[in-house]
Write a protein that holds these residues in place. Structure first.
Motif, PDB file in Angstrom:
ATOM      1  N   ALA A 218       0.861  -1.192   0.000  1.00 33.46           N
ATOM      2  CA  ALA A 218       0.000   0.000   0.000  1.00 33.46           C
ATOM      3  C   ALA A 218       0.888   1.230   0.000  1.00 33.46           C
ATOM      4  O   ALA A 218       2.095   1.147   0.256  1.00 33.46           O
ATOM      5  CB  ALA A 218      -0.904   0.013   1.235  1.00 33.46           C
ATOM      6  N   TYR A 219       0.287   2.375  -0.311  1.00 40.69           N
ATOM      7  CA  TYR A 219       0.986   3.646  -0.143  1.00 40.69           C
ATOM      8  C   TYR A 219       0.834   4.061   1.317  1.00 40.69           C
ATOM      9  O   TYR A 219      -0.025   4.873   1.671  1.00 40.69           O
ATOM     10  CB  TYR A 219       0.386   4.716  -1.063  1.00 40.69           C
ATOM     11  CG  TYR A 219       0.789   4.608  -2.515  1.00 40.69           C
ATOM     12  CD1 TYR A 219       2.126   4.689  -2.897  1.00 40.69           C
ATOM     13  CD2 TYR A 219      -0.162   4.432  -3.514  1.00 40.69           C
ATOM     14  CE1 TYR A 219       2.510   4.609  -4.224  1.00 40.69           C
ATOM     15  CE2 TYR A 219       0.204   4.351  -4.855  1.00 40.69           C
ATOM     16  CZ  TYR A 219       1.535   4.434  -5.198  1.00 40.69           C
ATOM     17  OH  TYR A 219       1.909   4.357  -6.522  1.00 40.69           O
ATOM     18  N   SER A 220       1.682   3.499   2.186  1.00 38.65           N
ATOM     19  CA  SER A 220       1.590   3.798   3.610  1.00 38.65           C
ATOM     20  C   SER A 220       2.963   3.675   4.258  1.00 38.65           C
ATOM     21  O   SER A 220       3.869   3.027   3.712  1.00 38.65           O
ATOM     22  CB  SER A 220       0.607   2.841   4.307  1.00 38.65           C
ATOM     23  OG  SER A 220       1.136   1.537   4.370  1.00 38.65           O
ATOM     24  N   PHE A 221       3.104   4.280   5.439  1.00 35.02           N
ATOM     25  CA  PHE A 221       4.360   4.210   6.192  1.00 35.02           C
ATOM     26  C   PHE A 221       4.699   2.760   6.535  1.00 35.02           C
ATOM     27  O   PHE A 221       5.835   2.303   6.326  1.00 35.02           O
ATOM     28  CB  PHE A 221       4.231   5.049   7.463  1.00 35.02           C
ATOM     29  CG  PHE A 221       5.414   4.934   8.394  1.00 35.02           C
ATOM     30  CD1 PHE A 221       6.498   5.797   8.280  1.00 35.02           C
ATOM     31  CD2 PHE A 221       5.440   3.969   9.402  1.00 35.02           C
ATOM     32  CE1 PHE A 221       7.584   5.692   9.135  1.00 35.02           C
ATOM     33  CE2 PHE A 221       6.518   3.859  10.254  1.00 35.02           C
ATOM     34  CZ  PHE A 221       7.600   4.720  10.124  1.00 35.02           C
ATOM     35  N   ASP A 222       3.737   2.042   7.077  1.00 34.11           N
ATOM     36  CA  ASP A 222       3.993   0.661   7.495  1.00 34.11           C
ATOM     37  C   ASP A 222       4.391  -0.212   6.323  1.00 34.11           C
ATOM     38  O   ASP A 222       5.283  -1.061   6.444  1.00 34.11           O
ATOM     39  CB  ASP A 222       2.759   0.077   8.193  1.00 34.11           C
ATOM     40  CG  ASP A 222       2.527   0.671   9.572  1.00 34.11           C
ATOM     41  OD1 ASP A 222       3.494   1.219  10.149  1.00 34.11           O
ATOM     42  OD2 ASP A 222       1.392   0.600  10.069  1.00 34.11           O
ATOM     43  N   ALA A 223       3.728  -0.028   5.177  1.00 35.73           N
ATOM     44  CA  ALA A 223       4.058  -0.837   4.006  1.00 35.73           C
ATOM     45  C   ALA A 223       5.468  -0.539   3.507  1.00 35.73           C
ATOM     46  O   ALA A 223       6.212  -1.453   3.132  1.00 35.73           O
ATOM     47  CB  ALA A 223       3.039  -0.588   2.897  1.00 35.73           C
ATOM     48  N   GLY A 224       5.860   0.735   3.515  1.00 37.80           N
ATOM     49  CA  GLY A 224       7.208   1.096   3.104  1.00 37.80           C
ATOM     50  C   GLY A 224       8.257   0.565   4.061  1.00 37.80           C
ATOM     51  O   GLY A 224       9.322   0.081   3.638  1.00 37.80           O
ATOM     52  N   ARG A 225       7.960   0.618   5.338  1.00 36.67           N
ATOM     53  CA  ARG A 225       8.899   0.112   6.344  1.00 36.67           C
ATOM     54  C   ARG A 225       9.074  -1.401   6.212  1.00 36.67           C
ATOM     55  O   ARG A 225      10.205  -1.905   6.223  1.00 36.67           O
ATOM     56  CB  ARG A 225       8.386   0.489   7.737  1.00 36.67           C
ATOM     57  CG  ARG A 225       9.254  -0.009   8.881  1.00 36.67           C
ATOM     58  CD  ARG A 225       8.712   0.471  10.226  1.00 36.67           C
ATOM     59  NE  ARG A 225       9.335  -0.257  11.316  1.00 36.67           N
ATOM     60  CZ  ARG A 225      10.519   0.041  11.840  1.00 36.67           C
ATOM     61  NH1 ARG A 225      11.195   1.072  11.368  1.00 36.67           N
ATOM     62  NH2 ARG A 225      11.010  -0.670  12.829  1.00 36.67           N
ATOM     63  N   ARG A 226       7.957  -2.110   6.070  1.00 34.52           N
ATOM     64  CA  ARG A 226       8.037  -3.573   5.956  1.00 34.52           C
ATOM     65  C   ARG A 226       8.784  -4.001   4.687  1.00 34.52           C
ATOM     66  O   ARG A 226       9.584  -4.953   4.715  1.00 34.52           O
ATOM     67  CB  ARG A 226       6.629  -4.177   5.968  1.00 34.52           C
ATOM     68  CG  ARG A 226       5.996  -4.241   7.346  1.00 34.52           C
ATOM     69  CD  ARG A 226       4.777  -5.153   7.346  1.00 34.52           C
ATOM     70  NE  ARG A 226       3.745  -4.681   6.426  1.00 34.52           N
ATOM     71  CZ  ARG A 226       2.767  -3.853   6.786  1.00 34.52           C
ATOM     72  NH1 ARG A 226       2.705  -3.393   8.039  1.00 34.52           N
ATOM     73  NH2 ARG A 226       1.855  -3.474   5.913  1.00 34.52           N
ATOM     74  N   GLU A 227       8.515  -3.312   3.586  1.00 30.62           N
ATOM     75  CA  GLU A 227       9.184  -3.692   2.338  1.00 30.62           C
ATOM     76  C   GLU A 227      10.681  -3.440   2.418  1.00 30.62           C
ATOM     77  O   GLU A 227      11.482  -4.258   1.954  1.00 30.62           O
ATOM     78  CB  GLU A 227       8.575  -2.928   1.163  1.00 30.62           C
ATOM     79  CG  GLU A 227       9.129  -3.309  -0.193  1.00 30.62           C
ATOM     80  CD  GLU A 227       8.964  -4.780  -0.542  1.00 30.62           C
ATOM     81  OE1 GLU A 227       9.730  -5.272  -1.400  1.00 30.62           O
ATOM     82  OE2 GLU A 227       8.075  -5.458   0.049  1.00 30.62           O
ATOM     83  N   MET A 228      11.101  -2.343   3.018  1.00 30.41           N
ATOM     84  CA  MET A 228      12.533  -2.080   3.156  1.00 30.41           C
ATOM     85  C   MET A 228      13.170  -3.079   4.124  1.00 30.41           C
ATOM     86  O   MET A 228      14.310  -3.528   3.903  1.00 30.41           O
ATOM     87  CB  MET A 228      12.770  -0.646   3.607  1.00 30.41           C
ATOM     88  CG  MET A 228      14.253  -0.275   3.725  1.00 30.41           C
ATOM     89  SD  MET A 228      15.215  -0.581   2.207  1.00 30.41           S
ATOM     90  CE  MET A 228      14.605   0.745   1.149  1.00 30.41           C
ATOM     91  N   GLN A 229      12.475  -3.441   5.185  1.00 33.07           N
ATOM     92  CA  GLN A 229      13.006  -4.463   6.085  1.00 33.07           C
ATOM     93  C   GLN A 229      13.246  -5.771   5.341  1.00 33.07           C
ATOM     94  O   GLN A 229      14.248  -6.449   5.565  1.00 33.07           O
ATOM     95  CB  GLN A 229      12.037  -4.695   7.253  1.00 33.07           C
ATOM     96  CG  GLN A 229      12.008  -3.559   8.266  1.00 33.07           C
ATOM     97  CD  GLN A 229      10.903  -3.723   9.294  1.00 33.07           C
ATOM     98  OE1 GLN A 229       9.864  -4.330   9.018  1.00 33.07           O
ATOM     99  NE2 GLN A 229      11.104  -3.155  10.475  1.00 33.07           N
ATOM    100  N   ARG A 230      12.339  -6.110   4.441  1.00 35.81           N
ATOM    101  CA  ARG A 230      12.517  -7.327   3.642  1.00 35.81           C
ATOM    102  C   ARG A 230      13.714  -7.191   2.715  1.00 35.81           C
ATOM    103  O   ARG A 230      14.528  -8.125   2.594  1.00 35.81           O
ATOM    104  CB  ARG A 230      11.250  -7.595   2.827  1.00 35.81           C
ATOM    105  CG  ARG A 230      11.264  -8.921   2.073  1.00 35.81           C
ATOM    106  CD  ARG A 230      10.063  -9.047   1.160  1.00 35.81           C
ATOM    107  NE  ARG A 230      10.129  -8.151   0.012  1.00 35.81           N
ATOM    108  CZ  ARG A 230      10.857  -8.392  -1.077  1.00 35.81           C
ATOM    109  NH1 ARG A 230      11.595  -9.499  -1.175  1.00 35.81           N
ATOM    110  NH2 ARG A 230      10.861  -7.535  -2.070  1.00 35.81           N
ATOM    111  N   LEU A 231      13.853  -6.041   2.070  1.00 40.16           N
ATOM    112  CA  LEU A 231      14.956  -5.830   1.131  1.00 40.16           C
ATOM    113  C   LEU A 231      16.311  -5.842   1.834  1.00 40.16           C
ATOM    114  O   LEU A 231      17.322  -6.247   1.247  1.00 40.16           O
ATOM    115  CB  LEU A 231      14.761  -4.503   0.396  1.00 40.16           C
ATOM    116  CG  LEU A 231      13.565  -4.440  -0.561  1.00 40.16           C
ATOM    117  CD1 LEU A 231      13.340  -3.005  -1.037  1.00 40.16           C
ATOM    118  CD2 LEU A 231      13.771  -5.362  -1.754  1.00 40.16           C
TER     119      LEU A 231
END
Length: 335
Positions: A218-231
């Motif tokens: 999603a376009y959201s803070f949590d989604a961006g944080r989770r995706e970067m943690q995965r990367l």
């Protein structure tokens, strides 16, 4: 007891129909009669009933403001600009929260029940046929932040997301990055698709660059944080073009928690230039989307359609530019 139109008529010494015409835009009434009515209304504290007036004029002055992005802070700015802008033009916004709804039927039915004069669909994540459904139902509509087309089905106002993707790659190349990445929003969103298409098209012009692609939920803070943690479970890219500012801020949080220095080790580029992007502690380098101009232009189009319902659909596209802050390497000095 509430002051009525009859009370104003008696005090002004005119008929009730004269009072009604005095408060109806474009109605035939002499300046002398209007002045008498306005003076009596002020003395009695009378305000015309907007709903009753709509029965006479056939216009409610209600404009549906339809969106599904309430979790994204940038839309607080968008809604503020829209509600104030519509009210300044004598219109009344009716906010519709779609939540997870992507089918237009319920929203169309609700807005028709309220007899809105028009609808503004403000979203970049809805299906391309969402806004045209309002047009097909006989509701004048402007699609804001929708996909650009040279021959649009409905009035569309926004940016060229393909051009933004290209701009991001050119900026990375100019700063000496070699391993870059696209971290988009939802893969189904037209804004994500177009930004990614531009990113990959420009990449082909720079054979020295390597790129990877990923998408947040999603376009959201949590989604961006989770995706970067995965990367970060693997070796990260040198720089990321994130789908929007709030994704970038989530990614920035994950990088800092992981002990990665920004921009020394990893660079971030956002999109929107929302107010929060410039806050101390964030200082996000981003692509500026001229939201204020987009909102004003959308309201202008809506006003034009109310006076000319058969107005031919047009697309208004605004240019974007990079706002230099602190999450990318600085550009090399010329010369």
């Amino acid at each position: 007891m509430a002051v009525t139109l009859k009370d104003v008529a008696e005090l002004a010494g005119v008929s009730r129909s004269a009072v009604s015409r005095s408060f109806t835009e474009g109605a035939s009434v002499s300046a002398r009669t209007r002045a008498k009515v306005e003076k009596a209304a002020r003395e009695l504290g009378y305000s015309p009933n907007a709903l009753a007036s709509s029965l006479t004029t056939g216009r409610t002055k209600l404009i549906g403001l339809v969106s599904n992005n309430f979790h994204n802070p940038v839309f607080l700015e968008v809604f503020d600009l829209f509600t104030r802008g519509l009210q300044e033009r004598g219109l009344r916004p009716l906010l519709v929260n779609l939540s997870d709804e992507i089918a237009p039927e319920h929203s169309v039915r609700m807005l028709r029940q309220y007899s809105v004069d028009g609808a503004i669909v403000a979203s970049s994540t809805l299906p391309p046929d969402f806004a045209p459904s309002f047009h097909d139902a006989g509701i004048p509509v402007v699609n804001v932040f929708g996909r650009y087309a040279s021959d649009p089905r409905v009035h569309t106002v926004g940016i060229d997301n393909v051009a933004c993707g290209r701009l991001a790659v050119r900026s990375f190349a100019a700063r000496g990055y070699r391993r870059i990445a696209f971290m988009g929003g939802p893969e189904s969103a037209t804004s994500t698709q177009d930004r990614h298409a531009g990113f990959m098209a420009e990449l082909a012009v720079h054979p020295g660059l390597e790129a990877s692609t990923s998408f947040a939920k999603a376009y959201s803070f949590d989604a961006g944080r989770r995706e970067m943690q995965r990367l970060l479970q693997q070796t990260p890219a040198e720089a990321y073009f994130c789908g929007d500012d709030v994704l970038s801020i989530g990614a920035l949080s994950a990088l800092r928690d992981h002990g990665v220095s920004v921009p020394e080790e990893v660079g971030l580029l956002g999109l929107n230039d929302m107010e929060m992007a410039g806050w101390a502690g964030i200082d996000l380098t981003t692509i500026h989307q001229p939201i204020r101009q987009i909102v004003t232009s959308s309201i202008d189009l809506m006003m034009a359609m109310l006076g000319e319902p058969d107005r031919y659909p047009e697309a208004r596209v605004f240019p974007c530019r990079i706002i230099e802050r602190g999450t990318l390497r600085p550009l090399p000095e010329a010369g």
